[in-house]
Enzyme design. Structure first.
Site: not given
Ligand code: AP5
Ligand code: MG
Length: 214
Positions: A13, A87, A126, A159, A171
């Site tokens: 994402k 979410r 990552r 990280r 997660r």
């Molecule tokens: P990346 O692009 O970073 O993936 P992502 O989908 O953004 O993954 P996240 O871990 O950020 O998602 P998340 O939903 O768990 O975290 P968030 O920050 O929203 O890619 C991942 C890796 O893969 C990278 O190394 C990249 O280089 C690689 N990659 C990408 N595309 C690739 C490809 N095609 N091929 C190979 N490699 C690839 O949330 C974190 C925490 O915050 C949650 O757990 C929760 O506690 C809280 N939170 C956030 N939003 C909310 C909400 N709306 N409600 C409640 N709690 C929330």
């Molecule tokens: Mg992300």
């Protein structure tokens, strides 16, 4: 155009949102990034959510809806990319109300589909630039050999505290329990489309563009 990138942790994402920001002049609204900023700047809310995030649980709807409301009220944009929000169904309803109040619509929801095994591999490899947030991966997109971020030249990388196998299990479970029902919700609203999130970043970028321009 306002869009949601929907998908499990590690689906790409953030990576794809950054491409859309560059190519389409849209604004990325990542609640995860906002919460991590609050944590790093030591605000009371940031301290409160840090442990919840590290465990891989969801932060309360009230907190994240408040963050999104504030951004929408204070940001001018040609279009928003919602990354990691909504979410829960409550967050989805709140977003619909906020956009309606602004006289705007939600145009597309793109679901990035990636199997769990690949997600674990991606997440544990990552890192991100400590300055501009560019996303790297030890296996698929390593930090350049000169140790400098390809976007901003910074040399410090981070990280995430929740990028370990144990938090990731939680997660993923939160995603399947609380967030995946949104797939049906947006399908019923006729804005949902699905993209295979496995494959080269550029190929996925093209698949997303196809859906957005259809
Ligand atoms: P990346 O692009 O970073 O993936 P992502 O989908 O953004 O993954 P996240 O871990 O950020 O998602 P998340 O939903 O768990 O975290 P968030 O920050 O929203 O890619 C991942 C890796 O893969 C990278 O190394 C990249 O280089 C690689 N990659 C990408 N595309 C690739 C490809 N095609 N091929 C190979 N490699 C690839 O949330 C974190 C925490 O915050 C949650 O757990 C929760 O506690 C809280 N939170 C956030 N939003 C909310 C909400 N709306 N409600 C409640 N709690 C929330
Ligand atoms: Mg992300």
């Amino acid at each position: 155009m306002n869009i949601i990138l929907l998908g499990p942790p590690g689906a790409g994402k953030g990576t794809q949102a950054r491409v859309l920001v560059e190519e389409r002049n849209m604004v990325q609204l990542s609640t995860g990034d906002m919460l991590r900023e609050a944590k790093d700047s030591g605000t009371e809310m940031g301290q409160k959510v840090a442990a919840v995030m590290a465990r891989g649980e969801l932060v309360t709807d009230e907190i994240v809806i408040g963050l999104i409301r504030e951004k929408l009220e204070t940001t001018k944009a040609e279009g928003f990319i919602f990354d990691g929000f909504p979410r829960t169904l409550k967050q989805a309803d709140a977003l619909a109300d906020l956009l309606k109040d602004m006289g705007q619509t939600l145009d597309k929801v793109v679901e990035l589909r990636v199997e769990d095994e690949a997600l674990v591999k991606r997440i544990t490899a990552r890192s991100t630039c400590g300055n501009c947030g560019e996303v790297y991966n030890d296996i698929t997109k390593p930090i350049p050999a000169d140790g400098k971020c390809e976007k901003c030249g910074n040399t410090a990388f981070k990280r995430r505290a929740d990028d370990n196998e144990e938090s990731l299990k939680k997660r993923l479970m939160e995603y399947y329990k609380q967030t995946s029902p949104l797939i049906g919700y947006y399908y019923a609203l006729r804005v949902h489309s699905r993209v295979d999130g496995l494959g080269e970043i550029d190929a996925i970028k093209s698949s997303i563009a196809e859906k957005l321009d259809a």
